[in-house]
Motif scaffolding. Sequence first.
Motif, mmCIF file in Angstrom:
data_model
loop_
_atom_site.group_PDB
_atom_site.id
_atom_site.type_symbol
_atom_site.label_atom_id
_atom_site.label_comp_id
_atom_site.label_asym_id
_atom_site.label_seq_id
_atom_site.Cartn_x
_atom_site.Cartn_y
_atom_site.Cartn_z
ATOM 1 N N SER A 185 45.316 45.229 37.478
ATOM 2 C CA SER A 185 44.318 44.492 38.285
ATOM 3 C C SER A 185 44.744 43.069 38.494
ATOM 4 C CB SER A 185 42.702 44.520 37.784
ATOM 5 O OG SER A 185 42.045 43.946 38.538
ATOM 6 N N ASP A 186 44.378 42.836 39.906
ATOM 7 C CA ASP A 186 44.853 41.142 39.885
ATOM 8 C C ASP A 186 43.546 40.447 40.527
ATOM 9 O OD1 ASP A 186 44.836 41.977 42.564
ATOM 10 O OD2 ASP A 186 46.551 41.093 42.811
ATOM 11 N N ALA A 194 40.188 41.397 46.208
ATOM 12 C CA ALA A 194 40.596 41.928 44.905
ATOM 13 C C ALA A 194 41.160 43.020 45.143
ATOM 14 C CB ALA A 194 39.157 41.975 43.929
ATOM 15 N N ARG A 195 42.100 43.510 44.221
ATOM 16 C CA ARG A 195 42.918 44.839 44.306
ATOM 17 C C ARG A 195 42.906 45.415 42.932
ATOM 18 N NH1 ARG A 195 48.659 43.421 47.067
ATOM 19 N NH2 ARG A 195 48.987 42.174 44.866
ATOM 20 N N ARG A 196 43.229 46.579 42.680
ATOM 21 C CA ARG A 196 43.346 47.615 41.438
ATOM 22 C C ARG A 196 44.367 48.341 41.761
ATOM 23 N NH1 ARG A 196 41.105 48.427 36.493
ATOM 24 N NH2 ARG A 196 39.234 46.880 37.005
ATOM 25 N N THR A 225 44.228 50.092 45.676
ATOM 26 C CA THR A 225 42.902 50.154 46.281
ATOM 27 C C THR A 225 42.478 48.523 46.602
ATOM 28 O OG1 THR A 225 40.722 50.869 46.421
ATOM 29 C CG2 THR A 225 41.625 50.283 44.256
ATOM 30 N N THR A 226 41.690 48.067 47.520
ATOM 31 C CA THR A 226 41.750 46.707 48.079
ATOM 32 C C THR A 226 40.360 46.424 48.503
ATOM 33 O OG1 THR A 226 43.901 46.548 48.742
ATOM 34 C CG2 THR A 226 42.656 44.919 49.503
ATOM 35 N N SER A 261 38.873 52.670 42.623
ATOM 36 C CA SER A 261 38.204 51.841 43.566
ATOM 37 C C SER A 261 36.802 51.900 43.061
ATOM 38 C CB SER A 261 38.155 52.985 44.831
ATOM 39 O OG SER A 261 39.506 53.062 45.355
ATOM 40 N N LEU A 262 36.132 52.892 42.520
ATOM 41 C CA LEU A 262 34.752 52.715 42.022
ATOM 42 C C LEU A 262 34.798 51.613 40.988
ATOM 43 C CD1 LEU A 262 31.909 53.648 42.266
ATOM 44 C CD2 LEU A 262 32.567 55.098 40.150
ATOM 45 N N GLU A 263 35.751 51.345 40.004
ATOM 46 C CA GLU A 263 35.464 50.613 39.074
ATOM 47 C C GLU A 263 35.848 49.039 39.725
ATOM 48 O OE1 GLU A 263 38.780 51.446 36.298
ATOM 49 O OE2 GLU A 263 38.070 53.214 35.704
ATOM 50 N N LEU A 264 36.674 48.844 40.688
ATOM 51 C CA LEU A 264 37.008 47.632 41.439
ATOM 52 C C LEU A 264 35.562 47.171 42.125
ATOM 53 C CD1 LEU A 264 39.001 45.355 42.596
ATOM 54 C CD2 LEU A 264 39.377 47.023 44.466
ATOM 55 N N PHE A 265 34.984 48.453 42.810
ATOM 56 C CA PHE A 265 33.560 47.836 43.363
ATOM 57 C C PHE A 265 32.596 47.528 42.583
ATOM 58 C CE2 PHE A 265 29.668 49.081 45.664
ATOM 59 C CZ PHE A 265 30.153 48.704 46.776
#
Length: 283
Positions: A275-276, A145-147, A129-130, A168-172
Motif C-alpha cells: 500500500s502507498d 490512494a492505491r493498494r 486498485t486505485t 479494494s474494500l480495505e482501501l475504501f
Amino acid sequence: MPSVAFLGSHPLGERCLEEVTGHDAFDVKLVVTYGPAEDTWWDGCLYDRAESLGHDVVTRSEERAVLDHDVDYLISVYYPNILGAELLDHPNVAPLNLHQAELPRYRGSNVFSHAILNARDDDHWRYGTTLHVMAPDVDAGDIVARRFVPIEERDTARTLYDRVTEASLELFREQLTTLRDGAVHRVATPQSAYNGERYFYTKESLDGEKEIPAERLAADDEATQLAVYDKIRALDFPPFEPAYTELAGRRLYLTATNYDDLFGSATVPNFDIESDTVAVSGD
C-alpha cells in the motif's frame, strides 16, 4: 457531516455502500445503479441493497437526479456510465472513483485480462486498485490512494478480480477517514508524478482475441507455450466466453483448469500486499 451521492454496481459496490452507510460521519443522499430487473452477470443487486439500507435509489437513466441534491462527494464504484462535466463539477469537495486497476498504469476496460497478458513481458507481477478524483478524461484524475495484490502464475482474470475485490474494500474503508476530514485534495497526487508503463484499453480491446489457432497450441517452444498459457488464463473469466480453438469445424473452449500441472516450476516473484496510501493528520 459530509453528504454523498453513490453511483455503482457489482458486489463491491454493495459492500462499499454498506461501509459508507455504517460510518456515522456520512449522509447518503442518493444511490444510482442498475435497475432491479436488469440482467447482470454478477450476484446481488445494489438497487435492492440500497433500498434495504433506507436510501433513495434511481436507475442509471435518471443519474441527473444527483444534481437535485447538495452533496460533498460523488462516489463511483463500478458505475458504467461516463459522467459529463456538469455531474463531475457538482459535488462540493470531489467526484471520486474506485478504479479496479493500478493507475496510471491501466486505464479503461478489460484490465484484469490485460494485466495478465502483460505481466511476463513487463515483469510486472502485481495488480492494483486505485481511489482517484474523477476528471473529464476516463481514469485520468489525481490519485488519492492505491493498494496492490500479487499476480500469481496460476491466476485467471476471474481469480485476480476476486482477490483485488478484497483489497479494494480495505482501501475504501481506510480512505473514508480522508473523506471525512476533507483531505482528499491535500493527499491527491497528479498521475504525471508516477513512472512506469501506461496503457489504455477500450471495452472492445479483447474483440477478436479469443481464438487460438490449433497450430499455436501444438507449438513446442517454451515462449509460445507460455504465451498461450497466459492468454488462456487472461481470458478465463466466467460467465464470459473463454479462449477457444477450432478443430474439424467445432469450437473447443480452453480454460486455465486444463493447465493446472504445467509450468509449475516457472519462477515468479512473490509479492506481499502493498500500500502507498498517505497518512493524513487533522488541521
